[in-house]
Design an enzyme around this catalytic site. Sequence first.
Site, PDB file in Angstrom:
ATOM      1  N   HIS A 257      -2.355   5.841   9.281  1.00  0.00           N
ATOM      2  CA  HIS A 257      -3.218   6.928   8.786  1.00  0.00           C
ATOM      3  C   HIS A 257      -4.259   6.367   7.822  1.00  0.00           C
ATOM      4  O   HIS A 257      -4.189   5.205   7.431  1.00  0.00           O
ATOM      5  CB  HIS A 257      -2.384   8.045   8.152  1.00  0.00           C
ATOM      6  CG  HIS A 257      -1.677   7.683   6.883  1.00  0.00           C
ATOM      7  ND1 HIS A 257      -0.681   6.726   6.813  1.00  0.00           N
ATOM      8  CD2 HIS A 257      -1.820   8.146   5.608  1.00  0.00           C
ATOM      9  CE1 HIS A 257      -0.240   6.646   5.569  1.00  0.00           C
ATOM     10  NE2 HIS A 257      -0.920   7.486   4.805  1.00  0.00           N
TER      11      HIS A 257
ATOM     12  N   HIS B 288      -5.200   6.730   4.627  1.00  0.00           N
ATOM     13  CA  HIS B 288      -5.120   6.540   3.166  1.00  0.00           C
ATOM     14  C   HIS B 288      -5.352   5.082   2.758  1.00  0.00           C
ATOM     15  O   HIS B 288      -4.898   4.154   3.431  1.00  0.00           O
ATOM     16  CB  HIS B 288      -3.756   7.025   2.641  1.00  0.00           C
ATOM     17  CG  HIS B 288      -3.648   8.522   2.607  1.00  0.00           C
ATOM     18  ND1 HIS B 288      -2.442   9.189   2.607  1.00  0.00           N
ATOM     19  CD2 HIS B 288      -4.610   9.483   2.558  1.00  0.00           C
ATOM     20  CE1 HIS B 288      -2.671  10.497   2.567  1.00  0.00           C
ATOM     21  NE2 HIS B 288      -3.972  10.704   2.546  1.00  0.00           N
TER      22      HIS B 288
ATOM     23  N   ASP C 194      -4.153   3.118   0.532  1.00  0.00           N
ATOM     24  CA  ASP C 194      -3.029   2.191   0.317  1.00  0.00           C
ATOM     25  C   ASP C 194      -2.466   1.680   1.644  1.00  0.00           C
ATOM     26  O   ASP C 194      -1.544   0.857   1.653  1.00  0.00           O
ATOM     27  CB  ASP C 194      -1.933   2.840  -0.555  1.00  0.00           C
ATOM     28  CG  ASP C 194      -1.331   4.097   0.037  1.00  0.00           C
ATOM     29  OD1 ASP C 194      -2.079   4.928   0.590  1.00  0.00           O
ATOM     30  OD2 ASP C 194      -0.090   4.258  -0.037  1.00  0.00           O
ATOM     31  N   HIS C 195      -3.033   2.133   2.774  1.00  0.00           N
ATOM     32  CA  HIS C 195      -2.610   1.653   4.099  1.00  0.00           C
ATOM     33  C   HIS C 195      -3.728   0.915   4.839  1.00  0.00           C
ATOM     34  O   HIS C 195      -3.454   0.207   5.802  1.00  0.00           O
ATOM     35  CB  HIS C 195      -2.092   2.823   4.951  1.00  0.00           C
ATOM     36  CG  HIS C 195      -0.899   3.487   4.329  1.00  0.00           C
ATOM     37  ND1 HIS C 195       0.380   3.336   4.806  1.00  0.00           N
ATOM     38  CD2 HIS C 195      -0.787   4.259   3.220  1.00  0.00           C
ATOM     39  CE1 HIS C 195       1.225   3.996   4.020  1.00  0.00           C
ATOM     40  NE2 HIS C 195       0.537   4.564   3.054  1.00  0.00           N
TER      41      HIS C 195
ATOM     42  N   HIS D 187       0.977  14.956   6.742  1.00  0.00           N
ATOM     43  CA  HIS D 187       0.620  14.085   5.608  1.00  0.00           C
ATOM     44  C   HIS D 187      -0.892  13.849   5.677  1.00  0.00           C
ATOM     45  O   HIS D 187      -1.604  14.055   4.696  1.00  0.00           O
ATOM     46  CB  HIS D 187       1.403  12.782   5.677  1.00  0.00           C
ATOM     47  CG  HIS D 187       1.092  11.830   4.557  1.00  0.00           C
ATOM     48  ND1 HIS D 187       1.455  12.061   3.263  1.00  0.00           N
ATOM     49  CD2 HIS D 187       0.414  10.649   4.547  1.00  0.00           C
ATOM     50  CE1 HIS D 187       1.024  11.060   2.494  1.00  0.00           C
ATOM     51  NE2 HIS D 187       0.397  10.197   3.255  1.00  0.00           N
TER      52      HIS D 187
ATOM     53  N   ASP E  32       3.633   7.036   6.351  1.00  0.00           N
ATOM     54  CA  ASP E  32       4.006   8.023   5.337  1.00  0.00           C
ATOM     55  C   ASP E  32       4.463   9.338   5.976  1.00  0.00           C
ATOM     56  O   ASP E  32       4.412  10.395   5.345  1.00  0.00           O
ATOM     57  CB  ASP E  32       2.822   8.304   4.394  1.00  0.00           C
ATOM     58  CG  ASP E  32       2.536   7.142   3.465  1.00  0.00           C
ATOM     59  OD1 ASP E  32       3.258   6.135   3.512  1.00  0.00           O
ATOM     60  OD2 ASP E  32       1.565   7.255   2.691  1.00  0.00           O
TER      61      ASP E  32
ATOM     62  N   HIS F  41       6.576   3.248   2.164  1.00  0.00           N
ATOM     63  CA  HIS F  41       6.819   3.138   0.713  1.00  0.00           C
ATOM     64  C   HIS F  41       8.299   2.973   0.395  1.00  0.00           C
ATOM     65  O   HIS F  41       9.160   3.479   1.119  1.00  0.00           O
ATOM     66  CB  HIS F  41       6.337   4.414  -0.015  1.00  0.00           C
ATOM     67  CG  HIS F  41       4.859   4.585  -0.031  1.00  0.00           C
ATOM     68  ND1 HIS F  41       4.070   4.156  -1.072  1.00  0.00           N
ATOM     69  CD2 HIS F  41       4.015   5.146   0.882  1.00  0.00           C
ATOM     70  CE1 HIS F  41       2.802   4.452  -0.817  1.00  0.00           C
ATOM     71  NE2 HIS F  41       2.731   5.054   0.373  1.00  0.00           N
TER      72      HIS F  41
END
Length: 255
Positions: free
Chosen positions: A56, A58, A60-61, A114, A133, A171
């Site tokens: 996805h 985001h 942090d990915h 999400h 996530d 995570h």
Amino acid sequence: MSLEIEIVPILSDNYVYLARETVSGKVLCVDPGEAAPVLARAEELGWDIDTILITHHHGDHVAGVKTLKAATGATVIGPGGDSQDIPGLDQSVADGDTVSFGSETFKVIGVYGHTSGHITYFAETDQALFSGDALFSVGCGRFFEGTAADMWPGLLKLRELPDASRVYCGHEYTATNVAFAVSIDADNAELHRYAGIVAMLRSEEMPTVPANLGLEKKINPFLRADDPTFAEKHGYQGQEGVTFLAHIRAGKDSF
Ligand code: ZN
Ligand code: FE
């Protein structure tokens, strides 16, 4: 096993995964939220990254995608249908698609909510699920771009995967997730047993991934929103799974 999987911890609690397909020797990377630690680990292992899989949009990915792609020439595969573009995307995939990788085949499973286009990747031979996530050990992702009605069908699809499946999530949230689960499912003996294992692993700063999907089906409250006994304890008897799921998620959001 067809995949050799390495965990690369990044940022405060994210996991990036490197996976080497043992027949072809091809290497992929899942959700590089940073490039430097991934490149360093791949170099240590002597692995050349061929493919980048994204779950996805985001940061942090995906924040490491451009650097990693420039350094390795890897092909970037991800959800073209997410609410924001995936940087450097070469191949757009969606629910129901398959991705061949050496002797392994990944099934793309959409689990929305999400983000609106979040996908997961299930390695059919190795039985490893890269869940991003969408699904965590004893948890699920926050509904940032959707509702329980968006998430529930996806969780049901994941629940159909074999019990032996290993879950590689985005995570290390397991200890907090377990604390919440215990608060709403106090008489679940398997959950308490798992809580002990998680506490032991985390006290040694060891990852709790991969999680076992068969166990998750018994202890992850978000996968059990249609369990009549569980629902009844919270006054949700006779309600749809999606209704109880919304209640559980709201409880977790304010836990
Ligand atoms: Zn996310
Ligand atoms: Fe994340």
